[in-house]
Design a protein around this motif. Structure first.
Motif, PDB file in Angstrom:
ATOM      1  N   GLY A  68       0.825  -1.197   0.000  1.00 13.58           N
ATOM      2  CA  GLY A  68       0.000   0.000   0.000  1.00 13.58           C
ATOM      3  C   GLY A  68       0.855   1.241   0.000  1.00 13.58           C
ATOM      4  N   VAL A  69       0.191   2.367   0.133  1.00 13.31           N
ATOM      5  CA  VAL A  69       0.846   3.668   0.085  1.00 13.31           C
ATOM      6  C   VAL A  69       0.815   4.271   1.478  1.00 13.31           C
ATOM      7  CG1 VAL A  69       0.760   5.973  -0.948  1.00 13.31           C
ATOM      8  CG2 VAL A  69       0.132   3.967  -2.309  1.00 13.31           C
ATOM      9  N   TYR A  70       1.966   4.760   1.936  1.00 16.72           N
ATOM     10  CA  TYR A  70       2.048   5.413   3.240  1.00 16.72           C
ATOM     11  C   TYR A  70       1.091   6.593   3.278  1.00 16.72           C
ATOM     12  CZ  TYR A  70       3.866   8.030   7.190  1.00 16.72           C
ATOM     13  OH  TYR A  70       3.985   8.719   8.378  1.00 16.72           O
ATOM     14  N   GLY A  71       0.302   6.668   4.330  1.00 19.26           N
ATOM     15  CA  GLY A  71      -0.634   7.768   4.495  1.00 19.26           C
ATOM     16  C   GLY A  71      -2.012   7.483   3.917  1.00 19.26           C
ATOM     17  N   VAL A  72      -2.109   6.442   3.097  1.00 18.82           N
ATOM     18  CA  VAL A  72      -3.400   6.032   2.547  1.00 18.82           C
ATOM     19  C   VAL A  72      -3.736   4.704   3.219  1.00 18.82           C
ATOM     20  CG1 VAL A  72      -4.684   5.371   0.486  1.00 18.82           C
ATOM     21  CG2 VAL A  72      -2.928   7.166   0.348  1.00 18.82           C
ATOM     22  N   HIS A  73      -4.693   4.745   4.116  1.00 16.74           N
ATOM     23  CA  HIS A  73      -4.972   3.571   4.929  1.00 16.74           C
ATOM     24  C   HIS A  73      -5.785   2.535   4.168  1.00 16.74           C
ATOM     25  CE1 HIS A  73      -3.219   5.773   8.148  1.00 16.74           C
ATOM     26  NE2 HIS A  73      -4.106   6.746   8.014  1.00 16.74           N
ATOM     27  N   SER A  74      -5.356   1.302   4.316  1.00 17.65           N
ATOM     28  CA  SER A  74      -6.078   0.201   3.687  1.00 17.65           C
ATOM     29  C   SER A  74      -7.247  -0.204   4.577  1.00 17.65           C
ATOM     30  CB  SER A  74      -5.134  -0.989   3.513  1.00 17.65           C
ATOM     31  OG  SER A  74      -4.903  -1.621   4.757  1.00 17.65           O
ATOM     32  N   ARG A  75      -8.004  -1.166   4.129  1.00 19.02           N
ATOM     33  CA  ARG A  75      -9.134  -1.644   4.932  1.00 19.02           C
ATOM     34  C   ARG A  75      -8.663  -2.258   6.245  1.00 19.02           C
ATOM     35  NH1 ARG A  75     -10.962  -7.108   1.709  1.00 19.02           N
ATOM     36  NH2 ARG A  75      -8.849  -7.761   1.264  1.00 19.02           N
ATOM     37  N   TYR A  76      -7.376  -2.608   6.317  1.00 13.00           N
ATOM     38  CA  TYR A  76      -6.822  -3.185   7.538  1.00 13.00           C
ATOM     39  C   TYR A  76      -6.238  -2.120   8.466  1.00 13.00           C
ATOM     40  CZ  TYR A  76      -7.186  -7.343   4.666  1.00 13.00           C
ATOM     41  OH  TYR A  76      -7.654  -8.334   3.856  1.00 13.00           O
ATOM     42  N   GLY A  77      -6.225  -0.874   8.035  1.00 15.50           N
ATOM     43  CA  GLY A  77      -5.632   0.194   8.839  1.00 15.50           C
ATOM     44  C   GLY A  77      -4.126   0.226   8.667  1.00 15.50           C
ATOM     45  N   ARG A  78      -3.495   1.034   9.472  1.00 11.55           N
ATOM     46  CA  ARG A  78      -2.032   1.137   9.425  1.00 11.55           C
ATOM     47  C   ARG A  78      -1.414  -0.179   9.886  1.00 11.55           C
ATOM     48  NH1 ARG A  78       0.079   6.171  12.578  1.00 11.55           N
ATOM     49  NH2 ARG A  78       1.943   4.973  12.198  1.00 11.55           N
ATOM     50  N   PRO A  79      -0.224  -0.501   9.396  1.00 17.02           N
ATOM     51  CA  PRO A  79       0.424  -1.731   9.825  1.00 17.02           C
ATOM     52  C   PRO A  79       0.591  -1.827  11.346  1.00 17.02           C
ATOM     53  CG  PRO A  79       1.538  -0.847   7.912  1.00 17.02           C
ATOM     54  CD  PRO A  79       0.524   0.175   8.332  1.00 17.02           C
ATOM     55  N   ALA A  80       0.914  -0.708  11.992  1.00 13.56           N
ATOM     56  CA  ALA A  80       1.136  -0.721  13.445  1.00 13.56           C
ATOM     57  C   ALA A  80      -0.129  -1.090  14.217  1.00 13.56           C
ATOM     58  CB  ALA A  80       1.660   0.636  13.917  1.00 13.56           C
ATOM     59  N   ALA A  81      -1.294  -0.929  13.590  1.00 12.36           N
ATOM     60  CA  ALA A  81      -2.549  -1.277  14.264  1.00 12.36           C
ATOM     61  C   ALA A  81      -2.620  -2.770  14.575  1.00 12.36           C
ATOM     62  CB  ALA A  81      -3.736  -0.856  13.412  1.00 12.36           C
ATOM     63  N   ALA A  82      -1.818  -3.572  13.885  1.00  6.43           N
ATOM     64  CA  ALA A  82      -1.786  -5.014  14.143  1.00  6.43           C
ATOM     65  C   ALA A  82      -1.067  -5.353  15.446  1.00  6.43           C
ATOM     66  CB  ALA A  82      -1.126  -5.740  12.975  1.00  6.43           C
ATOM     67  N   VAL A  83      -0.391  -4.356  16.024  1.00  6.67           N
ATOM     68  CA  VAL A  83       0.295  -4.572  17.305  1.00  6.67           C
ATOM     69  C   VAL A  83      -0.693  -4.185  18.401  1.00  6.67           C
ATOM     70  CG1 VAL A  83       2.346  -4.086  18.689  1.00  6.67           C
ATOM     71  CG2 VAL A  83       2.496  -4.052  16.188  1.00  6.67           C
ATOM     72  N   ASP A  84      -1.575  -5.121  18.715  1.00  6.34           N
ATOM     73  CA  ASP A  84      -2.621  -4.870  19.710  1.00  6.34           C
ATOM     74  C   ASP A  84      -2.062  -5.018  21.133  1.00  6.34           C
ATOM     75  OD1 ASP A  84      -2.354  -7.626  20.113  1.00  6.34           O
ATOM     76  OD2 ASP A  84      -4.257  -8.113  19.153  1.00  6.34           O
ATOM     77  N   ARG A  85      -2.902  -4.823  22.120  1.00  2.00           N
ATOM     78  CA  ARG A  85      -2.455  -4.880  23.519  1.00  2.00           C
ATOM     79  C   ARG A  85      -1.827  -6.225  23.871  1.00  2.00           C
ATOM     80  NH1 ARG A  85      -3.938  -0.462  26.521  1.00  2.00           N
ATOM     81  NH2 ARG A  85      -5.729   0.706  25.773  1.00  2.00           N
ATOM     82  N   GLY A  86      -2.395  -7.298  23.348  1.00  2.08           N
ATOM     83  CA  GLY A  86      -1.831  -8.620  23.615  1.00  2.08           C
ATOM     84  C   GLY A  86      -0.427  -8.753  23.067  1.00  2.08           C
ATOM     85  N   LYS A  87      -0.210  -8.295  21.835  1.00  2.00           N
ATOM     86  CA  LYS A  87       1.114  -8.344  21.220  1.00  2.00           C
ATOM     87  C   LYS A  87       2.073  -7.430  21.965  1.00  2.00           C
ATOM     88  CE  LYS A  87       4.249  -9.252  18.091  1.00  2.00           C
ATOM     89  NZ  LYS A  87       5.003 -10.499  18.173  1.00  2.00           N
ATOM     90  N   GLN A  88       1.590  -6.270  22.405  1.00  2.00           N
ATOM     91  CA  GLN A  88       2.441  -5.368  23.177  1.00  2.00           C
ATOM     92  C   GLN A  88       2.894  -6.043  24.468  1.00  2.00           C
ATOM     93  OE1 GLN A  88       0.541  -1.541  23.767  1.00  2.00           O
ATOM     94  NE2 GLN A  88       0.037  -1.371  21.600  1.00  2.00           N
ATOM     95  N   LYS A  89       1.962  -6.659  25.172  1.00  2.00           N
ATOM     96  CA  LYS A  89       2.289  -7.320  26.436  1.00  2.00           C
ATOM     97  C   LYS A  89       3.301  -8.436  26.215  1.00  2.00           C
ATOM     98  CE  LYS A  89       0.189  -9.827  30.273  1.00  2.00           C
ATOM     99  NZ  LYS A  89      -1.051 -10.366  30.817  1.00  2.00           N
ATOM    100  N   ARG A  90       3.089  -9.253  25.192  1.00  2.00           N
ATOM    101  CA  ARG A  90       4.021 -10.357  24.909  1.00  2.00           C
ATOM    102  C   ARG A  90       5.394  -9.829  24.516  1.00  2.00           C
ATOM    103  NH1 ARG A  90      -0.644 -11.945  22.451  1.00  2.00           N
ATOM    104  NH2 ARG A  90       0.176 -11.550  20.354  1.00  2.00           N
ATOM    105  N   THR A  91       5.431  -8.742  23.767  1.00  2.00           N
ATOM    106  CA  THR A  91       6.709  -8.165  23.357  1.00  2.00           C
ATOM    107  C   THR A  91       7.462  -7.610  24.560  1.00  2.00           C
ATOM    108  OG1 THR A  91       5.838  -7.661  21.166  1.00  2.00           O
ATOM    109  CG2 THR A  91       7.809  -6.456  21.847  1.00  2.00           C
ATOM    110  N   VAL A  92       6.757  -6.923  25.445  1.00  2.00           N
ATOM    111  CA  VAL A  92       7.388  -6.403  26.666  1.00  2.00           C
ATOM    112  C   VAL A  92       7.938  -7.560  27.498  1.00  2.00           C
ATOM    113  CG1 VAL A  92       6.947  -5.242  28.876  1.00  2.00           C
ATOM    114  CG2 VAL A  92       6.099  -4.241  26.745  1.00  2.00           C
TER     115      VAL A  92
END
Length: 144
Positions: A68-92
């Protein structure tokens, strides 16, 4: 590569894209003077895509790659949106476990940081893929 017919190293298109994004993120950090310490580290049932250091910081990097194109959001949103609270907790938790396992009083203490890197790619008509933009989110969420 294994000689057995049951062993497959075939990667999906998504895995290939993800690997290309991780390679691009590693180069991005190296161009800023960081050294890649680890890649694809599995710890505590989690994977840390990259660990890089620059003499001051030890950075745990989660890489999210999308077409995709930076600044143009896809139907999935920004890539960073895939880093949800669960993923954040596991990464920490994984970062903390890494720090405990690699504690060495004889080495200078590096400040830990967790970054998320968004890698945007485009697929050309001939099937080749190209990284078009890298967006770094420094200190994306805090380790304790």
């Amino acid at each position: 590569m294994s000689d057995t017919p049951f062993h497959s190293e075939t990667k999906t298109a998504q895995q290939i894209t993800g690997h290309m994004g991780e390679d691009a993120a590693a180069r991005f950090y190296e161009e800023q003077g960081y050294t890649v310490v680890e890649r694809n580290l599995h710890i505590l049932h989690n994977e840390i895509d990259l660990i890089v250091a620059d003499g001051t910081h030890l950075v745990f990097v989660e890489v999210k790659t999308r077409h995709g194109v930076y600044g143009v959001h896809s139907r999935y949103g920004r890539p960073a949106a895939a880093v949800d609270r669960g993923k954040q907790k596991r990464t920490v938790q994984a970062a903390e476990a890494y720090l405990r396992a690699h504690k060495d009083p004889s080495k200078p203490l590096l400040q830990p940081r967790i970054d998320v890197v968004e890698v945007y790619m485009t697929r050309h008509a001939d099937g080749t893929e190209e990284v078009t933009h890298i967006h770094q989110i420094r200190n994306a969420f805090n380790a304790r």
